[in-house]
Design an enzyme around this catalytic site. Structure first.
Site, PDB file in Angstrom:
ATOM      1  N   LYS A   1       0.844  -1.206   0.000  1.00 30.41           N
ATOM      2  CA  LYS A   1       0.000   0.000   0.000  1.00 30.41           C
ATOM      3  C   LYS A   1       0.875   1.250   0.000  1.00 30.41           C
ATOM      4  O   LYS A   1       0.675   2.167  -0.789  1.00 30.41           O
ATOM      5  CB  LYS A   1      -0.886   0.005   1.240  1.00 30.41           C
ATOM      6  CG  LYS A   1      -1.517   1.363   1.554  1.00 30.41           C
ATOM      7  CD  LYS A   1      -2.404   1.352   2.766  1.00 30.41           C
ATOM      8  CE  LYS A   1      -1.720   1.580   4.058  1.00 30.41           C
ATOM      9  NZ  LYS A   1      -1.347   2.948   4.400  1.00 30.41           N
ATOM     10  N   ASN A   2       1.865   1.287   0.905  1.00 29.46           N
ATOM     11  CA  ASN A   2       2.651   2.524   1.086  1.00 29.46           C
ATOM     12  C   ASN A   2       3.671   2.756  -0.008  1.00 29.46           C
ATOM     13  O   ASN A   2       4.299   3.798  -0.051  1.00 29.46           O
ATOM     14  CB  ASN A   2       3.311   2.532   2.472  1.00 29.46           C
ATOM     15  CG  ASN A   2       2.264   2.679   3.560  1.00 29.46           C
ATOM     16  OD1 ASN A   2       1.122   3.067   3.287  1.00 29.46           O
ATOM     17  ND2 ASN A   2       2.624   2.340   4.780  1.00 29.46           N
TER      18      ASN A   2
ATOM     19  N   CYS B   1      -4.583  12.562  12.725  1.00 30.24           N
ATOM     20  CA  CYS B   1      -5.469  11.406  12.616  1.00 30.24           C
ATOM     21  C   CYS B   1      -5.445  10.722  13.975  1.00 30.24           C
ATOM     22  O   CYS B   1      -4.877  11.223  14.932  1.00 30.24           O
ATOM     23  CB  CYS B   1      -4.983  10.463  11.517  1.00 30.24           C
ATOM     24  SG  CYS B   1      -3.386   9.785  11.903  1.00 30.24           S
TER      25      CYS B   1
ATOM     26  N   ARG C   1       0.636  14.188  13.063  1.00 31.49           N
ATOM     27  CA  ARG C   1       1.108  14.078  11.685  1.00 31.49           C
ATOM     28  C   ARG C   1       1.552  15.424  11.074  1.00 31.49           C
ATOM     29  O   ARG C   1       0.994  15.907  10.100  1.00 31.49           O
ATOM     30  CB  ARG C   1       0.057  13.425  10.792  1.00 31.49           C
ATOM     31  CG  ARG C   1      -0.587  12.163  11.318  1.00 31.49           C
ATOM     32  CD  ARG C   1       0.331  11.001  11.585  1.00 31.49           C
ATOM     33  NE  ARG C   1       0.888  10.368  10.430  1.00 31.49           N
ATOM     34  CZ  ARG C   1       0.295   9.404   9.724  1.00 31.49           C
ATOM     35  NH1 ARG C   1      -0.902   9.026  10.056  1.00 31.49           N
ATOM     36  NH2 ARG C   1       0.888   8.844   8.693  1.00 31.49           N
TER      37      ARG C   1
ATOM     38  N   ASP D   1       4.252   0.065  12.064  1.00 32.10           N
ATOM     39  CA  ASP D   1       2.996  -0.477  11.520  1.00 32.10           C
ATOM     40  C   ASP D   1       2.716  -1.896  11.993  1.00 32.10           C
ATOM     41  O   ASP D   1       1.605  -2.394  11.805  1.00 32.10           O
ATOM     42  CB  ASP D   1       3.010  -0.433   9.983  1.00 32.10           C
ATOM     43  CG  ASP D   1       3.037   0.993   9.475  1.00 32.10           C
ATOM     44  OD1 ASP D   1       3.314   1.193   8.283  1.00 32.10           O
ATOM     45  OD2 ASP D   1       2.815   1.922  10.277  1.00 32.10           O
TER      46      ASP D   1
ATOM     47  N   ARG E   1      -8.582  -0.200   4.338  1.00 34.65           N
ATOM     48  CA  ARG E   1      -7.625   0.773   3.770  1.00 34.65           C
ATOM     49  C   ARG E   1      -6.309   0.079   3.430  1.00 34.65           C
ATOM     50  O   ARG E   1      -5.607   0.466   2.521  1.00 34.65           O
ATOM     51  CB  ARG E   1      -7.329   1.878   4.805  1.00 34.65           C
ATOM     52  CG  ARG E   1      -8.461   2.830   5.064  1.00 34.65           C
ATOM     53  CD  ARG E   1      -8.011   3.928   5.999  1.00 34.65           C
ATOM     54  NE  ARG E   1      -6.782   4.529   5.514  1.00 34.65           N
ATOM     55  CZ  ARG E   1      -5.797   4.954   6.322  1.00 34.65           C
ATOM     56  NH1 ARG E   1      -5.910   4.833   7.622  1.00 34.65           N
ATOM     57  NH2 ARG E   1      -4.703   5.500   5.828  1.00 34.65           N
TER      58      ARG E   1
HETATM   59  C1  EPZ Z   1       4.388   6.734   6.429  1.00 35.17           C
HETATM   60  O1  EPZ Z   1       3.669   7.789   7.045  1.00 35.17           O
HETATM   61  C2  EPZ Z   1       3.393   5.594   6.259  1.00 35.17           C
HETATM   62  N1  EPZ Z   1       2.277   6.031   5.429  1.00 35.17           N
HETATM   63  C3  EPZ Z   1       2.863   5.149   7.633  1.00 35.17           C
HETATM   64  O2  EPZ Z   1       2.005   4.018   7.414  1.00 35.17           O
HETATM   65  C4  EPZ Z   1       4.052   4.709   8.489  1.00 35.17           C
HETATM   66  O3  EPZ Z   1       3.586   4.332   9.766  1.00 35.17           O
HETATM   67  C5  EPZ Z   1       5.037   5.878   8.600  1.00 35.17           C
HETATM   68  O4  EPZ Z   1       5.459   6.280   7.275  1.00 35.17           O
HETATM   69  C6  EPZ Z   1       6.268   5.509   9.400  1.00 35.17           C
HETATM   70  O5  EPZ Z   1       6.913   4.417   8.833  1.00 35.17           O
HETATM   71  C7  EPZ Z   1       2.442   6.102   4.078  1.00 35.17           C
HETATM   72  O6  EPZ Z   1       3.503   5.819   3.546  1.00 35.17           O
HETATM   73  C8  EPZ Z   1       1.243   6.541   3.288  1.00 35.17           C
HETATM   74  P1  EPZ Z   1       6.562   9.880   8.802  1.00 35.17           P
HETATM   75  P2  EPZ Z   1       4.334   9.268   7.154  1.00 35.17           P
HETATM   76  O7  EPZ Z   1       6.533  11.182   8.110  1.00 35.17           O
HETATM   77  O8  EPZ Z   1       5.175   9.532   5.976  1.00 35.17           O
HETATM   78  C9  EPZ Z   1       7.143  12.950  12.330  1.00 35.17           C
HETATM   79  C10 EPZ Z   1       0.137   2.660   7.784  1.00 35.17           C
HETATM   80  O9  EPZ Z   1      -0.353   2.139   8.797  1.00 35.17           O
HETATM   81  N2  EPZ Z   1       7.124  13.963  11.272  1.00 35.17           N
HETATM   82  O10 EPZ Z   1       7.742   8.980   8.624  1.00 35.17           O
HETATM   83  O11 EPZ Z   1       3.269  10.225   7.469  1.00 35.17           O
HETATM   84  C11 EPZ Z   1       5.758  12.366  12.546  1.00 35.17           C
HETATM   85  O12 EPZ Z   1       5.041  13.130  13.496  1.00 35.17           O
HETATM   86  C12 EPZ Z   1       0.622   4.095   7.829  1.00 35.17           C
HETATM   87  O13 EPZ Z   1       0.284   2.076   6.673  1.00 35.17           O
HETATM   88  C13 EPZ Z   1       7.443  15.285  11.601  1.00 35.17           C
HETATM   89  O14 EPZ Z   1       7.747  15.597  12.757  1.00 35.17           O
HETATM   90  O15 EPZ Z   1       5.249   9.058   8.433  1.00 35.17           O
HETATM   91  C14 EPZ Z   1       6.017  10.998  13.065  1.00 35.17           C
HETATM   92  O16 EPZ Z   1       6.202  11.099  14.472  1.00 35.17           O
HETATM   93  C15 EPZ Z   1       0.425   4.747   9.179  1.00 35.17           C
HETATM   94  N3  EPZ Z   1       7.397  16.231  10.624  1.00 35.17           N
HETATM   95  C16 EPZ Z   1       7.348  10.600  12.430  1.00 35.17           C
HETATM   96  O17 EPZ Z   1       7.905  11.812  11.889  1.00 35.17           O
HETATM   97  C17 EPZ Z   1       7.062  15.916   9.327  1.00 35.17           C
HETATM   98  O18 EPZ Z   1       7.048  16.822   8.467  1.00 35.17           O
HETATM   99  C18 EPZ Z   1       7.215   9.618  11.308  1.00 35.17           C
HETATM  100  O19 EPZ Z   1       6.324  10.150  10.364  1.00 35.17           O
HETATM  101  C19 EPZ Z   1       6.744  14.576   9.020  1.00 35.17           C
HETATM  102  C20 EPZ Z   1       6.784  13.620  10.007  1.00 35.17           C
END
Ligand code: EPZ
Length: 457
Positions: free
Chosen positions: A34-35, A128, A133, A319, A411
């Site tokens: 998915k991701n 969410c 996020r 995840d 999803r």
């Molecule tokens: C991706 O989300 C995945 N989603 C998530 O999968 C996955 O859990 C996550 O990466 C971590 O591996 C998709 O790829 C669509 P991040 P993403 O930005 O990109 C902080 C699932 O269940 N952060 O790596 O949104 C944030 O708060 C979903 O399939 C900032 O501080 O995750 C978090 O604590 C859920 N500033 C951490 O980084 C930013 O600008 C990781 O978030 C962005 C993120």
């Protein structure tokens, strides 16, 4: 069958009936990731030539992303698990909030649209039910590449600085290895002027899959999967055909389900090194793992309690934290599960305790004392991965369980109950007699207001 409906209450009127205590046996086919598919869809905006994506999972998130692209004027043709994407005639316009709400990946389009067209307007993805996020890493990185960005009434508006016709390469150091920010910035840098270096980049396999497709399209990206990624901007990107990698989170979910029910199954196709941290923890907790090419087999035994701490790849994936916690609830001994990525990803704890688990939660650390068995009950999944965790818990219990919250499950898991049923589980999707309206779609940990406001992870 995945019912794709804009009317979310329809999905809420469905539930899974699960007869527990059966063992799984046989082989399960793992769908495309998915991701990965979501970000590859965003990357298709970078070219006016056709992109053919194979092995695309049939999921509501993919459907939603497809609707977003169509709203931009993209022509999308679906044939089974293949998507043919034609982004020749795109009209840059603000995406309606209801289209992007709840789909975090919609925001990943901003880098592609900005670098190809010089402007982009994407509503804030918002928080969410697993965390706030934020998108600061995306915004700071795009500004470093020469974008002017304002946030006007919850819409992120990006354009090139005065008199510039392109973004220009920059050295960017992320404060945290954000998956989405790394993907946004790689896409933006592909058509920028000059070299971009992204330090402290995320290393997830889905990012490597994105870079493989972009390089097939003519991009010049080096060292994807490492902490420092180099991108040399090019003039144009052309079309290509690309097969989505297997979903390591789906594969891990089935392996954990097998461990929890002392079953022996094989998952395939998988890329074993995408699951190394998970396979190590399954072995440490007593399961036998056999890797043969792109197949992984597991023989579940008595479960020993082990500690896990989630971390960016190649660490233990956040995840799979919830599904693994379901396993630890019936392990022998005490374990500790620390969630370090998201601040609110423990929605499953309360319900697992209602099923008879013994979990105490403090500051995102769950302390678990293994119990002999869990009891089946009516459960409401509150996010994608906690729904999978509740189903695993239900499989281990002696009695019948009813699991709601399928709008989350669908999803991220393609034909989940069909795959479990093929492995020997008595499980079926049923339509709830009375449509569960928002008002009585309750959960002990949430009042109705929260349930109404729940948005996808
Ligand atoms: C991706 O989300 C995945 N989603 C998530 O999968 C996955 O859990 C996550 O990466 C971590 O591996 C998709 O790829 C669509 P991040 P993403 O930005 O990109 C902080 C699932 O269940 N952060 O790596 O949104 C944030 O708060 C979903 O399939 C900032 O501080 O995750 C978090 O604590 C859920 N500033 C951490 O980084 C930013 O600008 C990781 O978030 C962005 C993120």
């Amino acid at each position: 069958m995945v019912c794709v409906s804009n009317n979310k209450s329809y999905l809420k009127s469905q539930h899974l009936k699960i007869i527990g205590q059966k063992t799984l046996r046989g082989k399960v086919k793992i769908s495309g990731a998915k991701n990965s598919a979501l970000v590859l869809l965003a990357a298709s905006l970078l070219t006016d030539e056709k992109i053919i994506l194979d092995n695309v999972p049939l999921l509501t998130d993919i459907e939603k992303m497809g609707n977003i692209l169509k709203n931009l004027g993209v022509k999308l043709h679906t044939k089974d698990h293949q998507l043919i994407i034609d982004s020749k005639n795109i009209s840059i316009q603000e995406l309606p909030y209801e289209l992007v709400n709840g789909l975090r990946a919609s925001f990943f389009c901003i880098g592609a649209l900005l670098t190809r067209f010089g402007e982009a307007s994407i509503p804030l993805p918002g928080g969410c039910n697993i965390g706030e996020r934020p998108i600061n890493e995306h915004i700071n990185g795009l500004r470093a590449l020469g974008a002017e960005i304002i946030i006007d009434r919850d819409v992120v508006k990006a354009k090139l600085v005065e008199k510039k016709s392109k973004l220009f390469g920059a050295n960017i150091k992320l404060n945290c290895p954000s998956v989405g920010a790394t993907e946004t910035l790689i896409m933006a840098a592909c058509l920028a002027e000059g070299r971009t270096v992204i330090e402290n980049a995320a290393r997830e396999p889905e990012i490597q899959d994105l870079c493989q497709m972009l390089n097939k399209m003519g991009a010049k990206i080096y060292d994807s999967g490492k902490e420092k990624i180099i991108i040399d901007g090019v003039q144009k990107l052309h079309g290509c055909t690309h097969k989505v990698i297997p979903d390591r989170i789906e594969a891990g979910t089935f392996l954990i389900a097998a461990a929890a029910t002392s079953s022996s199954i094989t998952v395939s196709p998988v890329i074993p090194n995408h699951l190394e941290a998970v396979l190590n923890k399954l072995e440490e907790s007593g399961s036998k793992i056999i890797i043969k090419g792109n197949s992984v087999s597991i023989k579940g035994h008595k479960i020993k309690a082990v500690d896990i701490e989630t971390a960016p790849f190649p660490g233990f994936p956040t995840d799979l934290q919830a599904p693994f916690m379901a396993l630890m609830t019936i392990a022998k001994g005490s374990s500790k599960i620390t969630e370090t990525i998201f601040e609110n990803r423990m929605n499953h704890v309360d319900l697992l305790n209602q099923m008879g688990s013994s979990i105490t939660l403090k500051d995102n650390i769950a302390h678990i004392n293994g119990v002999k068995k869990l009891r089946g009950m009516t459960l409401v999944g509150l996010d994608l991965r906690s729904s999978a965790a509740l189903i695993i818990a239900a499989l281990t219990s002696k009695s019948v369980s009813y699991v709601y919250g399928l709008e989350h499950l669908d999803r991220g898991y393609e034909n989940f109950e069909q795959k479990l049923s093929k492995l020997g589980i008595e499980i079926k999707r049923q339509i709830t007699k009375s449509i569960i309206s928002e008002s009585n779609y309750h959960n002990s940990t949430l009042n109705n207001k929260d349930v109404t406001e729940i948005r996808a992870a």
